[in-house]
Design a protein around this motif. Structure first.
Motif, PDB file in Angstrom:
ATOM      1  N   HIS A  94       0.831  -1.204   0.000  1.00 47.64           N
ATOM      2  CA  HIS A  94       0.000   0.000   0.000  1.00 47.64           C
ATOM      3  C   HIS A  94       0.869   1.259   0.000  1.00 47.64           C
ATOM      4  N   GLN A  97       2.174   2.514  -3.337  1.00 51.20           N
ATOM      5  CA  GLN A  97       1.187   3.045  -4.294  1.00 51.20           C
ATOM      6  C   GLN A  97       1.305   4.568  -4.451  1.00 51.20           C
ATOM      7  N   PRO A  98       0.698   5.097  -5.512  1.00 49.03           N
ATOM      8  CA  PRO A  98       0.808   6.556  -5.755  1.00 49.03           C
ATOM      9  C   PRO A  98       0.245   7.427  -4.639  1.00 49.03           C
ATOM     10  N   ASP A  99      -0.667   6.910  -3.812  1.00 46.11           N
ATOM     11  CA  ASP A  99      -1.192   7.724  -2.707  1.00 46.11           C
ATOM     12  C   ASP A  99      -0.106   7.993  -1.656  1.00 46.11           C
ATOM     13  N   ASP A 102       4.577   6.394  -4.156  1.00 51.51           N
ATOM     14  CA  ASP A 102       4.513   6.397  -5.624  1.00 51.51           C
ATOM     15  C   ASP A 102       5.850   5.931  -6.197  1.00 51.51           C
TER      16      ASP A 102
ATOM     17  N   TYR B 180      -5.109   2.289  -4.677  1.00 53.63           N
ATOM     18  CA  TYR B 180      -4.774   3.603  -5.232  1.00 53.63           C
ATOM     19  C   TYR B 180      -6.042   4.457  -5.157  1.00 53.63           C
ATOM     20  N   LYS B 182      -6.659   7.802  -4.758  1.00 51.97           N
ATOM     21  CA  LYS B 182      -6.746   9.018  -5.569  1.00 51.97           C
ATOM     22  C   LYS B 182      -7.033   8.699  -7.050  1.00 51.97           C
ATOM     23  N   GLY B 183      -6.402   7.655  -7.546  1.00 46.07           N
ATOM     24  CA  GLY B 183      -6.610   7.239  -8.936  1.00 46.07           C
ATOM     25  C   GLY B 183      -8.045   6.821  -9.169  1.00 46.07           C
ATOM     26  N   GLY B 234      -3.769   2.797 -13.201  1.00 42.23           N
ATOM     27  CA  GLY B 234      -3.963   1.717 -12.231  1.00 42.23           C
ATOM     28  C   GLY B 234      -3.042   0.546 -12.491  1.00 42.23           C
ATOM     29  N   GLY B 238      -0.342   1.691 -10.053  1.00 44.92           N
ATOM     30  CA  GLY B 238      -0.998   1.009  -8.942  1.00 44.92           C
ATOM     31  C   GLY B 238      -0.803  -0.492  -9.043  1.00 44.92           C
ATOM     32  N   ARG B 239      -1.799  -1.246  -8.523  1.00 40.21           N
ATOM     33  CA  ARG B 239      -1.642  -2.696  -8.501  1.00 40.21           C
ATOM     34  C   ARG B 239      -2.720  -3.402  -9.316  1.00 40.21           C
TER      35      ARG B 239
END
Lengths: 194, 316
Positions: A94, A97-99, A102, B180, B182-183, B234, B238-239
């Motif tokens: 987690h 991730q980009p939040d 990133d 993710y 925000k995405g 994503g 992301g994942r």
């Protein structure tokens, strides 16, 4: 032929003098970051009642230490964000991730010194700290600097702590919920002379 | 942390602004043409997105520093700009499609800019890998875009834009469940604005003969680019798995099933409903898989801590 020989000898002599002079002008020792005996860890508040601890497992760095003229000393550190480790695999995923970090966009956190001065018990190092695509000037107070030679390898070590606000480095404010904005980074670094 | 009420507010705000813009622009003119309707739809979508993203604090950052910034500040405005130009009747169709295909070819590169994939590091792709990914992704986007636009010309109606909104909503939820947030949030104002614009355009088409056989390429264009962008972010930042991303991107193409001879000449409401059901089926499977992965990986992080193994002494 004689002239060619004398030019060749002169070049050799001048080159040797310059090389020797260059060496004596720089009294700095170059050290490489020893990953085995160093650590970059962090902690952040959880719900403002406890601390969550974590570390970065992949770090590279180097520093040059000039005891006679500390202003000439330089420090560099590169932390690989993908190596974040909070002893919880799901949470680490987690955090990548980009939040949060990133890691695909910002694979490293970097520090590069711009000036150094000696203080009581260590050095005060000012430099550029880049995280999450934002660079800010910070001051690190490096404590220590003791030297030790072990198996013909000269080692020197420093410790420092750095408090920073994640929101200052472009982290999403919505992701700063149960985990506090402020994080404490603890660096214990041992350098091996090259 | 996800904030469903805030997302709902953003969707309502985006929808109201988009619908009002389209209605106001078209009703303000006595004689309305498809060009003017397309122009009002582009402006409606743009304003709706600005308001919706403002509510969820997705600011348009310049210079863009990450994939989502580039999606919001470069990709979506470019798609809107191209659809704006393409909507004018004196612009040749070949030129409009040249612009669209050029955008499709460059979007993957724009979104990956500055990322670890294009770097010289050990994680970076080789030139061959980079070329293959960029070409394949660009071709996929171009393919989906042209097939949906073709279908919307052949058999116009609101079912195609609505069928496109389903995977966008699904992409938002799936990207969010993969961690993710925000995405995923970026999908909600986009869905709201596309639905509101489509409904507003439909209402206008019903009361004007000039706008009968409604087909607004801008809605399809922005929708396809939005869907692709969200899935791309994503997948690469992301994942989100490649299988899920592909399933969501290709799901709207199930609308083509209704072009088969036995179904083609059925009543429009039946064809439209069938399209929505056909698109929804793979999306439900994707959502179920995403929920299963979320329960396994992410939910334990959000749950309350386990019961304490010690007790504080009671005060007497």
């Amino acid at each position: 032929m004689r002239r060619v020989f004398s030019v060749w000898v002169m070049t050799l002599v001048i080159g040797t003098v310059f090389c020797a002079g260059g060496r004596s002008a720089s009294a700095a020792d170059e050290y490489a970051y020893d990953l085995v005996h160093s650590s970059v860890s962090f902690k952040a508040r959880h719900l403002d009642i406890s601390w969550i601890h974590g570390r970065f497992n992949e770090v590279e760095g180097k520093f040059s230490l000039d005891r006679e003229n500390p202003a000439k000393s330089t420090f560099q550190l590169t932390i690989k964000t993908d190596s974040v480790d909070t002893a919880n695999k799901a949470r680490d995923e987690h955090l990548r991730q980009p939040d949060y970090f990133d890691t695909k966009q910002f694979p490293t956190i970097e520090f590069k010194s711009t000036s150094t001065k000696a203080i009581d018990g260590g050095y005060e190092v000012t430099g550029d700290f880049t995280m999450h695509g934002k660079t800010k000037k910070i001051v690190l107070v490096l404590k220590g600097g003791k030297e030790h030679t072990f198996k013909d390898v000269k080692r020197v070590a420093f410790s420092t702590e750095l408090a920073l606000k994640r929101s200052d480095y472009g982290f999403d404010k919505n992701a700063i919920g149960p985990i506090g904005d402020e994080a404490l980074i603890i660096i214990d670094c041992e350098g091996m002379r090259k | 942390m996800p904030e469903p009420l805030l997302y709902l507010k953003a969707m309502v705000a985006a929808a109201i602004v988009s619908a009002m813009t389209v209605l106001a622009m078209v009703l303000a003119r006595r004689h309305t043409s498809t060009t003017w309707l397309n122009l009002s739809c582009v402006l409606g979508i743009g304003l709706g997105l600005v308001v919706g993203y403002g509510v969820v604090s997705l600011r348009l950052a310049w210079p863009p520093v990450n994939g989502l910034d580039r999606f919001l500040t470069i990709t979506v405005p470019l798609a809107l700009g191209i659809e704006l130009i393409a909507g004018f009747q004196n612009v040749p169709r070949w030129f409009a499609w040249l612009l669209r295909m050029s955008l499709a070819a460059t979007i993957p590169r724009i979104l990956l800019h500055g990322s670890v994939y294009l770097s010289d590091s050990a994680e970076g792709w080789t030139p061959w890998q980079t070329g293959a990914v960029l070409v394949l992704c660009g071709a996929l986007l171009a393919g989906v875009w042209s097939l949906l636009s073709w279908l919307s010309q052949r058999s116009p109606g609101i079912s195609i834009p609505l069928a496109l909104c389903l995977p966008i909503l699904c992409a938002g939820l799936t990207v969010m469940m993969a961690g993710y947030i925000k995405g995923g949030v970026a999908a909600f104002p986009l869905v709201a604005t596309l639905v509101a614009t489509t409904i507003a355009a439909r209402l206008l088409a019903q009361r004007s003969v000039a706008l009968a056989n409604l087909s607004v390429p801008a809605i399809v264009g922005v929708g396809v680019v939005g869907l692709f962008g969200l899935l791309f972010l994503g997948r690469f930042f992301g994942r989100l798995s490649t299988e899920c991303a592909l399933a969501m991107l290709l799901a709207p193409l199930f609308c083509w099933v209704t072009e088969m001879p036995p179904l083609r000449h059925r009543q429009p409401w039946l064809v439209g409903s069938l399209r929505l059901v056909l698109v929804a089926i793979p999306l439900l499977v994707v959502l179920a898989a995403a929920k299963r992965d979320f329960d396994r990986d992410m939910a334990p992080l959000l749950r309350n801590t386990e019961a304490p193994t010690f007790r504080l002494p009671r005060e007497h």
